[in-house]
Design an enzyme around this catalytic site. Structure first.
Site, PDB file in Angstrom:
ATOM      1  CB  SER A  97      -1.237  -1.925  -0.424  1.00  0.00           C
ATOM      2  OG  SER A  97      -0.574  -1.606   0.777  1.00  0.00           O
ATOM      3  CE1 TYR A 119      -2.194   3.377   5.950  1.00  0.00           C
ATOM      4  CE2 TYR A 119      -0.644   1.893   4.869  1.00  0.00           C
ATOM      5  CZ  TYR A 119      -1.842   2.102   5.540  1.00  0.00           C
ATOM      6  OH  TYR A 119      -2.673   1.041   5.791  1.00  0.00           O
ATOM      7  CE  LYS A 206      -8.878   1.641   2.112  1.00  0.00           C
ATOM      8  NZ  LYS A 206      -8.317   1.260   3.397  1.00  0.00           N
ATOM      9  CG  HIS A 230      -7.589   0.420   7.830  1.00  0.00           C
ATOM     10  ND1 HIS A 230      -6.880   1.554   7.547  1.00  0.00           N
ATOM     11  CD2 HIS A 230      -6.773  -0.610   7.495  1.00  0.00           C
ATOM     12  CE1 HIS A 230      -5.684   1.228   7.070  1.00  0.00           C
ATOM     13  NE2 HIS A 230      -5.604  -0.088   7.025  1.00  0.00           N
TER      14      HIS A 230
HETATM   15  C1  LIG Z   1      -4.357  -7.634   5.641  1.00  0.00           C
HETATM   16  C2  LIG Z   1      -4.867  -6.264   5.331  1.00  0.00           C
HETATM   17  C3  LIG Z   1      -3.979  -5.298   4.915  1.00  0.00           C
HETATM   18  C4  LIG Z   1      -4.437  -4.010   4.616  1.00  0.00           C
HETATM   19  N1  LIG Z   1      -3.548  -3.096   4.157  1.00  0.00           N
HETATM   20  C5  LIG Z   1      -3.988  -1.856   3.846  1.00  0.00           C
HETATM   21  C6  LIG Z   1      -3.094  -0.897   3.300  1.00  0.00           C
HETATM   22  O1  LIG Z   1      -1.915  -1.165   3.097  1.00  0.00           O
HETATM   23  N2  LIG Z   1      -3.585   0.336   3.051  1.00  0.00           N
HETATM   24  C7  LIG Z   1      -4.896   0.679   3.266  1.00  0.00           C
HETATM   25  O2  LIG Z   1      -5.306   1.809   3.017  1.00  0.00           O
HETATM   26  N3  LIG Z   1      -5.785  -0.241   3.726  1.00  0.00           N
HETATM   27  C8  LIG Z   1      -5.359  -1.480   4.018  1.00  0.00           C
HETATM   28  N4  LIG Z   1      -6.256  -2.411   4.467  1.00  0.00           N
HETATM   29  C9  LIG Z   1      -7.694  -2.069   4.551  1.00  0.00           C
HETATM   30  C10 LIG Z   1      -8.401  -2.388   3.230  1.00  0.00           C
HETATM   31  O3  LIG Z   1      -8.017  -1.494   2.220  1.00  0.00           O
HETATM   32  C11 LIG Z   1      -9.930  -2.311   3.355  1.00  0.00           C
HETATM   33  O4  LIG Z   1     -10.290  -1.078   3.931  1.00  0.00           O
HETATM   34  C12 LIG Z   1     -10.542  -3.448   4.160  1.00  0.00           C
HETATM   35  O5  LIG Z   1      -9.802  -4.630   4.034  1.00  0.00           O
HETATM   36  C13 LIG Z   1     -11.973  -3.674   3.693  1.00  0.00           C
HETATM   37  O6  LIG Z   1     -12.599  -4.630   4.473  1.00  0.00           O
HETATM   38  P1  LIG Z   1     -12.760  -6.185   4.041  1.00  0.00           P
HETATM   39  O7  LIG Z   1     -11.416  -6.810   4.226  1.00  0.00           O
HETATM   40  O8  LIG Z   1     -13.768  -6.657   5.005  1.00  0.00           O
HETATM   41  O9  LIG Z   1     -13.250  -6.238   2.613  1.00  0.00           O
HETATM   42  C14 LIG Z   1      -5.816  -3.697   4.768  1.00  0.00           C
HETATM   43  C15 LIG Z   1      -6.700  -4.694   5.175  1.00  0.00           C
HETATM   44  C16 LIG Z   1      -6.252  -5.970   5.450  1.00  0.00           C
HETATM   45  C17 LIG Z   1      -7.241  -7.019   5.856  1.00  0.00           C
END
Ligand SMILES: Cc1cc2nc3c(=O)[nH]c(=O)nc-3n(C[C@H](O)[C@H](O)[C@H](O)COP(=O)(O)O)c2cc1C
Length: 332
Positions: A97, A119, A206, A230
């Protein structure tokens, strides 16, 4: 998850767990995978099965990759370096990330193959700078998150321990309150083009949920797209990943690879994802919960368990390898 809830401060747990809006998308994401029904092939020779596959030409031990999630050091002192080591040992691939709580060079030094998530920020120079650093550190692709023209409100905001900003890792010597470090509301196809050209690396988009968006990303030079809500943290009430996946896979055809995330928890979910058109899946919160509970070792066990689970599901479905999984394996 239960163990993580026990060990994490309540505001930190809530930050990781939360979804956006009324959390309808979050609440339904695992159910959406459960609702897809498998049509196993029996009478196949599955005495030798392997869950190994490739993503953008990179061999991986199984089609389960680590999704980019923010601020791992809030979950455990092992942080992103611990997750990187675990992914490497398990033969998986880490998507790091941009909101990591560890400098990307430090993570890269311990990581196996990794992709850098970006981002597009209001100050595009900062995004480009992180892209350049990632290239220098050995990232194999850039993952540009396209579903966040702004960060959605959630029931739990940033925990006290996290700087109140859109990014963490990139903040060295910068004013954390600077709005130019927040996501750009005008993120567009030209950003994908610019980043692909500048980095000379494949770009993965994404957060795609429709055929139209997928086609736009591919036209802008994306080598792959990730079907994603997300983790239910952006627009609430969107189509769940398993329902969006076939439309996106059909739209891009052979022009790009397709991956999916959101609520993927079991080998059977992974099998369904492959049958619906994905080459690989990513897991987000399970990695955070495993990290919180048991550091890097916990993450390695999680990834190894998921790989075994995928291998067993392949065998029981009559598929010796991931490439034997086809659309006939699910009831449409
Ligand atoms: C706490 C948290 C932080 C996240 N931070 C990012 C991030 O910095 N960049 C991003 O593209 N997606 C981020 N995501 C989304 C994840 O990449 C992903 O799409 C998502 O967690 C998948 O679902 P799951 O948690 O049910 O496996 C984040 C998700 C969570 C739960």
């Amino acid at each position: 998850m239960r163990r993580a809830e026990e060990v994490l401060p309540p505001d930190v747990f809530a930050y990781f767990a939360a979804g956006a809006g009324a959390e309808r998308t979050l609440a339904r994401q695992e159910q959406a995978w459960d609702d897809v029904l498998l049509r196993p092939r029996v009478l196949q020779d599955v005495s030798t099965t392997s869950p190994a596959t490739q993503v953008l030409g990179q061999p991986v031990a199984s089609p389960v990759l680590v999704a980019p999630t923010a601020a791992h050091r809030l979950a455990h002192p092992d942080g992103e370096v611990g997750v990187a080591r675990a992914a490497k040992t398990a033969g998986s691939l880490l998507v790091l990330s941009m909101r990591a709580s560890t400098r990307l060079e430090e993570v890269a030094a311990e990581a196996g193959p990794f992709w850098q998530q970006l981002y597009v920020l209001q100050d595009r120079g900062v995004t480009d700078e992180i892209a350049r650093r990632a290239v220098d550190a050995g990232a194999k692709a850039l993952v540009v998150t396209v579903d966040t023209p702004r960060v959605a409100r959630k029931r739990a905001g940033f925990p006290a321990a996290l700087p109140r900003t859109g990014i963490v890792e990139a903040l060295d010597h910068r004013d954390v309150a600077d709005p130019r470090l927040m996501q750009a509301a005008d993120v567009g196809p030209r950003d994908l083009e610019r980043l692909a050209r500048a980095a000379g690396l494949p770009v993965v988009a994404k957060g795609v949920l429709t055929a139209e968006a997928a086609r736009d990303c591919v036209a802008a030079g994306a080598s792959a797209v990730i079907v994603s809500t997300h983790g239910g943290r952006q627009l609430d009430g969107v189509v769940p990943a398993p329902l969006a996946l076939p439309e996106v896979a059909d739209a891009v055809g052979a022009d790009a690879e397709v991956y999916v995330d959101g609520g993927v928890r079991t080998g059977s979910h992974v099998l369904k994802a492959l049958a619906l058109g994905a080459r690989a899946v990513l897991v987000g919160r399970p990695v955070i919960w495993a990290l919180a509970a048991d550091g890097s070792d916990g993450v390695r066990r999680l990834l190894d368990d998921l790989t075994s689970d995928v291998e067993e599901s392949l065998a029981l479905a009559g598929c010796p390898s991931c490439s034997d999984v086809g659309p006939d394996l699910v009831r449409r």
